[in-house]
Design a protein around this motif. Structure first.
Motif, mmCIF file in Angstrom:
data_model
loop_
_atom_site.group_PDB
_atom_site.id
_atom_site.type_symbol
_atom_site.label_atom_id
_atom_site.label_comp_id
_atom_site.label_asym_id
_atom_site.label_seq_id
_atom_site.Cartn_x
_atom_site.Cartn_y
_atom_site.Cartn_z
ATOM 1 N N GLN A 41 0.803 -1.220 0.000
ATOM 2 C CA GLN A 41 0.000 0.000 0.000
ATOM 3 C C GLN A 41 0.841 1.278 0.000
ATOM 4 O O GLN A 41 0.296 2.367 -0.225
ATOM 5 C CB GLN A 41 -0.942 -0.001 1.204
ATOM 6 N N ARG A 42 2.142 1.188 0.256
ATOM 7 C CA ARG A 42 3.007 2.366 0.243
ATOM 8 C C ARG A 42 3.994 2.353 -0.914
ATOM 9 O O ARG A 42 4.847 3.248 -1.013
ATOM 10 C CB ARG A 42 3.770 2.470 1.568
ATOM 11 N N VAL A 43 3.899 1.354 -1.788
ATOM 12 C CA VAL A 43 4.781 1.323 -2.954
ATOM 13 C C VAL A 43 4.381 2.453 -3.900
ATOM 14 O O VAL A 43 3.209 2.602 -4.240
ATOM 15 C CB VAL A 43 4.687 -0.040 -3.664
ATOM 16 N N TRP A 44 5.342 3.260 -4.308
ATOM 17 C CA TRP A 44 5.160 4.401 -5.192
ATOM 18 C C TRP A 44 4.405 5.557 -4.527
ATOM 19 O O TRP A 44 4.871 6.683 -4.568
ATOM 20 C CB TRP A 44 4.455 4.011 -6.491
ATOM 21 N N SER A 45 3.238 5.257 -3.954
ATOM 22 C CA SER A 45 2.413 6.325 -3.399
ATOM 23 C C SER A 45 1.339 5.702 -2.506
ATOM 24 O O SER A 45 0.884 4.583 -2.766
ATOM 25 C CB SER A 45 1.737 7.106 -4.536
ATOM 26 N N PRO A 46 0.867 6.424 -1.473
ATOM 27 C CA PRO A 46 -0.271 5.930 -0.690
ATOM 28 C C PRO A 46 -1.595 6.061 -1.445
ATOM 29 O O PRO A 46 -2.610 5.503 -1.013
ATOM 30 C CB PRO A 46 -0.260 6.823 0.563
ATOM 31 N N ASP A 47 -1.585 6.774 -2.578
ATOM 32 C CA ASP A 47 -2.793 6.981 -3.386
ATOM 33 C C ASP A 47 -2.969 5.786 -4.333
ATOM 34 O O ASP A 47 -2.130 5.565 -5.209
ATOM 35 C CB ASP A 47 -2.655 8.274 -4.181
ATOM 36 N N PRO A 48 -4.050 5.005 -4.188
ATOM 37 C CA PRO A 48 -4.208 3.823 -5.039
ATOM 38 C C PRO A 48 -4.319 4.149 -6.526
ATOM 39 O O PRO A 48 -3.881 3.351 -7.366
ATOM 40 C CB PRO A 48 -5.483 3.158 -4.514
ATOM 41 N N TRP A 49 -4.871 5.317 -6.861
ATOM 42 C CA TRP A 49 -4.957 5.679 -8.277
ATOM 43 C C TRP A 49 -3.583 5.976 -8.855
ATOM 44 O O TRP A 49 -3.297 5.644 -10.005
ATOM 45 C CB TRP A 49 -5.882 6.882 -8.477
ATOM 46 N N GLU A 50 -2.723 6.604 -8.056
ATOM 47 C CA GLU A 50 -1.369 6.870 -8.529
ATOM 48 C C GLU A 50 -0.600 5.561 -8.708
ATOM 49 O O GLU A 50 0.152 5.394 -9.679
ATOM 50 C CB GLU A 50 -0.643 7.804 -7.571
ATOM 51 N N ARG A 51 -0.795 4.612 -7.803
ATOM 52 C CA ARG A 51 -0.135 3.318 -7.953
ATOM 53 C C ARG A 51 -0.612 2.610 -9.220
ATOM 54 O O ARG A 51 0.194 2.019 -9.955
ATOM 55 C CB ARG A 51 -0.403 2.434 -6.725
ATOM 56 N N LEU A 52 -1.901 2.675 -9.483
ATOM 57 C CA LEU A 52 -2.431 2.007 -10.673
ATOM 58 C C LEU A 52 -1.968 2.716 -11.943
ATOM 59 O O LEU A 52 -1.631 2.067 -12.946
ATOM 60 C CB LEU A 52 -3.958 1.951 -10.596
#
Length: 266
Positions: A73-84
């Motif tokens: 959940q913290r890879v790249w960003s805590p924002d799930p849309w940014e991760r996707l």
């Protein structure tokens, strides 16, 4: 003759070894490519490093699993849309046509509320990629069941353009895998090949070692008009050695190739 369905090795199948070992073993065993599980391993997040591994070992990246596990959940960003979004950029850069994504967790209320429309927007932004929503499973305890996903663990209830069918998850949810494939219909874009015994937990056994209709599902893909890929996603963390891990991965590949070459009787 229909083109051969590519059989990929998910880099999660070599855990606790790192992402690079997934490429090495995919090449050694003879897989058609890899599915990159994006997680805390920095290599799994880096398009340049992944492209280098792909060239070095001669195995393409054909799918990317977005970092949507509880532990990522913290890879790249805590924002799930940014991760996707970043998973889509990674897939696009590497030429992978599929991004695997889980349904939102129940506590991700804003993400869950906009999940359908957000996926549609991403699909327009990345027209060469299918965002394949994966079937999950409820969690079972003593005398109770908890569904950690919103609106639920079965994405076909909501309905999406593309799906990943995970056979181990079918076992954990005690779902008829062939029936689920029927419901997914033309949206079936990707398969996670692993087995399970229906104990109510995610086992990811080598196919053929559980009770799931792994062979029947693979044999049915031709008549279903399936044009995606099959990714072996098995747990090998208990393997006592690299040789034992590779033996399990080789057995999984033989199983997949055997049954993908065997047409089902209609």
């Amino acid at each position: 003759m229909s083109p051969r369905v590519p059989v990929l090795l998910s880099t999660s199948s070599v855990f606790p070894e790192p992402t690079a070992a997934g490429f090495e073993m995919a090449a050694a065993v003879g897989y058609d490519g890899v599915e990159v599980m994006v997680w805390s391993d920095a290599v799994s997040q880096d398009a340049g490093a992944l492209a280098g591994l792909s060239r070095h070992y001669g195995v393409p990246v054909r799918s990317v699993h977005a970092p949507c596990l509880m532990v990522t959940q913290r890879v790249w960003s805590p924002d799930p849309w940014e991760r996707l979004r970043r998973a889509a950029v990674l897939a696009d850069t590497l030429g992978a046509p599929t991004v695997v994504v889980h349904p939102p967790f129940a506590w991700q209320r804003d993400y869950a509320r906009t999940f359908e429309t957000g996926l549609a927007r991403l699909g327009k932004a990345f027209p060469g990629i299918r965002f394949a929503v994966e079937n999950m499973f409820p969690l079972r305890g003593v005398g109770r069941e908890f569904v950690p996903y919103a609106p639920g663990w079965d994405p076909t209830v909501t309905g999406f353009d593309a799906y990943t069918l995970d056979l181990s998850h079918c076992a954990a949810s005690r779902t008829d895998a062939l029936g689920l494939a029927d419901t997914m219909g033309a949206g079936l874009a990707h398969v996670h090949l692993g087995d399970g015994t229906g104990k109510g937990r995610d086992e990811h056994l080598v196919p053929g070692r559980g009770t799931q209709p792994c062979a029947e599902l693979l044999e049915s893909l031709g008549r279903r008009g399936f044009t995606g890929s099959v990714a072996v996603e098995v747990g090998t963390r208990k393997a006592g050695s690299r040789a034992e891990r590779e033996a399990d991965l080789a057995e999984s590949l033989r199983f997949a190739r055997q049954h993908l070459a065997t047409p089902s009787v209609v």
